[in-house]
Design a protein around this motif. Structure first.
Motif, PDB file in Angstrom:
ATOM      1  N   ILE A 225       0.832  -1.201   0.000  1.00  0.00           N
ATOM      2  CA  ILE A 225       0.000   0.000   0.000  1.00  0.00           C
ATOM      3  C   ILE A 225       0.867   1.251   0.000  1.00  0.00           C
ATOM      4  O   ILE A 225       0.534   2.265  -0.641  1.00  0.00           O
ATOM      5  CB  ILE A 225      -0.980   0.000   1.201  1.00  0.00           C
ATOM      6  CG1 ILE A 225      -2.021   1.096   1.040  1.00  0.00           C
ATOM      7  CG2 ILE A 225      -0.250   0.131   2.530  1.00  0.00           C
ATOM      8  CD1 ILE A 225      -2.940   0.922  -0.137  1.00  0.00           C
ATOM      9  N   TYR A 228       2.092   1.664  -3.503  1.00  0.00           N
ATOM     10  CA  TYR A 228       1.005   2.189  -4.329  1.00  0.00           C
ATOM     11  C   TYR A 228       0.900   3.708  -4.199  1.00  0.00           C
ATOM     12  O   TYR A 228       0.749   4.432  -5.193  1.00  0.00           O
ATOM     13  CB  TYR A 228      -0.319   1.541  -3.919  1.00  0.00           C
ATOM     14  CG  TYR A 228      -1.528   2.168  -4.573  1.00  0.00           C
ATOM     15  CD1 TYR A 228      -1.864   1.853  -5.887  1.00  0.00           C
ATOM     16  CD2 TYR A 228      -2.307   3.077  -3.878  1.00  0.00           C
ATOM     17  CE1 TYR A 228      -2.965   2.439  -6.492  1.00  0.00           C
ATOM     18  CE2 TYR A 228      -3.407   3.671  -4.478  1.00  0.00           C
ATOM     19  CZ  TYR A 228      -3.740   3.352  -5.780  1.00  0.00           C
ATOM     20  OH  TYR A 228      -4.818   3.944  -6.373  1.00  0.00           O
ATOM     21  N   SER A 231       4.117   5.365  -5.844  1.00  0.00           N
ATOM     22  CA  SER A 231       4.107   5.270  -7.305  1.00  0.00           C
ATOM     23  C   SER A 231       3.015   6.145  -7.904  1.00  0.00           C
ATOM     24  O   SER A 231       3.127   6.600  -9.034  1.00  0.00           O
ATOM     25  CB  SER A 231       3.889   3.820  -7.747  1.00  0.00           C
ATOM     26  OG  SER A 231       2.626   3.341  -7.314  1.00  0.00           O
ATOM     27  N   GLY A 232       1.959   6.410  -7.132  1.00  0.00           N
ATOM     28  CA  GLY A 232       0.911   7.299  -7.604  1.00  0.00           C
ATOM     29  C   GLY A 232       1.170   8.753  -7.270  1.00  0.00           C
ATOM     30  O   GLY A 232       0.321   9.605  -7.501  1.00  0.00           O
ATOM     31  N   ALA A 249      -8.192  -0.210  -5.275  1.00  0.00           N
ATOM     32  CA  ALA A 249      -6.804  -0.588  -5.015  1.00  0.00           C
ATOM     33  C   ALA A 249      -6.678  -1.246  -3.646  1.00  0.00           C
ATOM     34  O   ALA A 249      -5.957  -2.239  -3.484  1.00  0.00           O
ATOM     35  CB  ALA A 249      -5.903   0.641  -5.091  1.00  0.00           C
ATOM     36  N   LEU A 253      -5.331  -5.023  -3.185  1.00  0.00           N
ATOM     37  CA  LEU A 253      -4.121  -5.270  -2.393  1.00  0.00           C
ATOM     38  C   LEU A 253      -4.423  -6.136  -1.182  1.00  0.00           C
ATOM     39  O   LEU A 253      -3.598  -6.967  -0.780  1.00  0.00           O
ATOM     40  CB  LEU A 253      -3.501  -3.939  -1.960  1.00  0.00           C
ATOM     41  CG  LEU A 253      -2.859  -3.106  -3.077  1.00  0.00           C
ATOM     42  CD1 LEU A 253      -2.421  -1.748  -2.560  1.00  0.00           C
ATOM     43  CD2 LEU A 253      -1.671  -3.845  -3.683  1.00  0.00           C
TER      44      LEU A 253
END
Length: 271
Positions: A225, A228, A231-232, A249, A253
């Motif tokens: 998480i 995530y 990267s976002g 998401a 996950l």
């Protein structure tokens, strides 16, 4: 003669000093406290005010100080510090800057929080997802997938909501481990890991998670998480996540985590 004319200037100054010393608005300071600051008895104070507390508040307002009707210094300062941290970073969040933004004195911040570290600790407690996650784990049942998904949602909400306090503190702690943010992380991290660790051990005892070392298991839980989010660009200047996309998401996950840690022959993640 108006209320303002009734009140001697030294009593106005005493009321303002008492308010600053207690971290309160003048209207919140008791008359005994004002009397003590002025070095007189309460009865003498009341007599010199002409029998009216309203006269004191009016005189304080006439002296250019708002006597009350506002949030307490604590709430104003916590919110002001959070905005400063999120927008300008921890280094810019000095007591002087917070005092200006919160419209209070630096002295009142010292009285209320016992210094900058105390203020930062209360900001952290107000914006960290730690307590939300603890509450989720405290009421978790047999559905591992549902619990993990709820933890992810709380984690993401805490790191992406405005003002961006948690990401700013994390970034500062990583760049300056011995700084104020680093001390905060050092103070609260053991509690967070202990709570999550206790829950994971209970899940292993219940047979919903396969037996494995705790530290890798913690990494499996929180690593995806966090990746995530990074990267976002959610921890930086990028746009906040869309609700449905973010929710999906967390669901996906959580599913991956449950499958990865399931005991041999079980990928259901429930009872």
């Amino acid at each position: 003669m108006s209320d303002v004319d009734v009140v001697p200037a030294e009593l106005v100054r005493a009321a303002i000093r008492a308010a600053e010393a207690s971290g309160q608005d003048v209207a919140e300071v008791s008359l005994p406290a004002v009397a003590a600051e002025a070095g007189i008895s309460r009865s003498t104070l009341v007599r010199r005010l002409g029998g009216s507390r309203r006269a004191l508040d009016a005189a304080v307002r006439a002296a250019g100080v708002d006597p009350g009707g506002r949030e307490p210094v604590r709430e104003r300062a916590i919110r002001a510090a959070a905005v400063l941290i999120g927008e300008q970073g921890l280094a810019a969040t000095t007591l002087e800057a917070v005092a200006r933004a919160a419209e209070c004195s630096v002295h009142s911040l010292h009285v209320t929080f016992r210094g900058r570290d105390g203020l930062l600790a209360e900001v952290y407690e107000s914006y960290t997802p730690l307590f939300d996650i603890e509450a989720i784990l405290a009421r978790s049942g047999e559905d591992l997938r549902q619990t993990v998904c709820a933890v992810y949602r709380a984690f993401v909400t805490g790191l992406t909501r405005q003002p961006r306090v948690a990401p700013a503190l994390l970034a500062d702690a990583l760049s300056r481990p011995d700084g104020a943010a680093g001390r905060l992380i050092e103070q609260y991290f053991p509690r967070a890991m202990a709570g999550i660790g206790d829950w994971l051990r209970e899940e292993m005892r219940a047979g919903r998670i396969g037996r494995r070392p705790l530290l890798p298991l913690l990494s499996q839980l929180l690593g995806p998480i966090l990746l995530y989010l990074v990267s976002g660009r959610l921890l930086g200047s990028g746009p906040a996540a869309e609700g449905p996309e973010l929710d999906q998401a967390c669901v996906e996950l959580a599913e991956l985590f449950v499958r990865a840690v399931a005991p041999s022959g079980n990928t259901r993640g429930g009872s």
